[in-house]
Structures are given as C-alpha cells and as structure tokens.
Scaffold this active site. Sequence first.
Site, PDB file in Angstrom:
ATOM      1  CG  HIS A 197      41.081  45.799  43.540  1.00 31.97           C
ATOM      2  ND1 HIS A 197      41.635  44.575  42.979  1.00 31.97           N
ATOM      3  CD2 HIS A 197      40.727  46.752  42.835  1.00 31.97           C
ATOM      4  CE1 HIS A 197      41.447  45.096  41.743  1.00 31.97           C
ATOM      5  NE2 HIS A 197      40.991  46.099  41.757  1.00 31.97           N
ATOM      6  CG  ASP A 201      41.954  41.176  40.221  1.00 38.00           C
ATOM      7  OD1 ASP A 201      42.167  41.688  40.976  1.00 38.00           O
ATOM      8  OD2 ASP A 201      42.416  40.214  39.364  1.00 38.00           O
TER       9      ASP A 201
END
Length: 223
Positions: A197, A201
């Site tokens: 992450h 995203d």
Amino acid sequence: MYKIQVRRTISKNMMHSFSSTAQLTSHMTYNASCIQRYREWLRLSPGDEKNITVTDMILFTAAKTLQQFDYMNAHMVSDKEIEYFEDINLGCAVDTERGLMVPTIRKAQTLSLVELSRKLKELAAKCRDGSIRPEEMSGATFTVSNLGGFGVTGFTPILNPPQVGILGIDAIDYAVKKTSEGILYYPAGHLSLTYDHRAVDGAPSARFLQALCRNLEQFDQLV
C-alpha cells in the site's frame, strides 16, 4: 538438516516481508468459461499445446495485463523511491520437497502461450531436482502463487520485497449470478492480489485486477 535450513530461510524472508511492507489483499472473481473451453480445445492438439494448463493461461494473461499497469510491475526500492520495469519478469512459486522455491520467467510478455508453458515446466523441474541456478531465481518484478489445485478459494499471498505485487491463483468453483438474460450458473475463478500500500492504493490495484479478470474472460481474443 537441509530442509530445516530451508525452513529457516523461508521464515526469515516471510517475517522480513511483513515487517518491511504495508500489505493489503483484494479478492475478485471472474467467469472461467472461456479459459476452460480454450483448455479443452488445446487438449485436442498433437503438439505441446495439449500440455498447457489453466495456470499457464493465467500467467500468460497476467504478463499481458501487467504491460498496461506499470505501477504493479515495480519495486519499492525505499520509502521514497519506486522503480518501474518495462520487462515482465514473473516469479512463479513452486512447491518442492525442499520447500517453496520461486524461479523467474524472464521477459514473460514476449513469450507465446506455448513458450511460457514450456519455460515454467522447465524451471519447476529444475527446482524439484535441485538443478536450479541462483540466477534463475532472481530478478522477478511480480510474482504469482497458485493454491487453486488444493481447492483454496481465497488466501493472502505474501509479498516478495521489493516487489509491490503478488497474485494468488485460487480454485475454480461454481456460482450463480443474476444477469439481464436471467440467472447464470457459471464456473467462477478466484484471484487474490496482495500489494504494497506504500506503492499502490486500493483503487489502482483493483483496476489492475478488473483488467486481469476481463482478459481471462476474453482469453481467446488475448491470444
């Protein structure tokens, strides 16, 4: 003793993966009718095509799809630097008596389906007989792991840093969904994508997974 040493190495690598990345896994389902039909058609071939597996087909599709999503074919070099790659070097998890090994199919995007299938089988055989060379297990830009053959319909594959993505191939079972033409009973293939992450995203990773599923559902057009 050798097997214990391998387990220690795997354990060390897994703990490093968890402690050095921000891992998140997304799951998605696709209609596997097309790849199943294509696989049955390949079985009639007199050549190497008859040995092509569903796994080979998913790896081929992943390589083609990754060309459109460079942010998934990348390394998180540091917290401030991400390196993107043009070539798709696919790491492929192989289960052996010595433990998990991950050889690399280099420039997978340039290979035909038959060539990719042959290469994967060659590397897997080397892993299992112990003849694999260190250079054949390095340089991967994205990894694929398959537990579908064991009936697993969803898992959380662990990243191989500095790679930012790893795809888990899950089992194909059957599902029901409502369509404009009525109720559809279809073979549902499951995929699990783990990503870092820090580099990617949720929405961009989902777009990649959606594109991968679409390509699998239209596999005959992809090849």
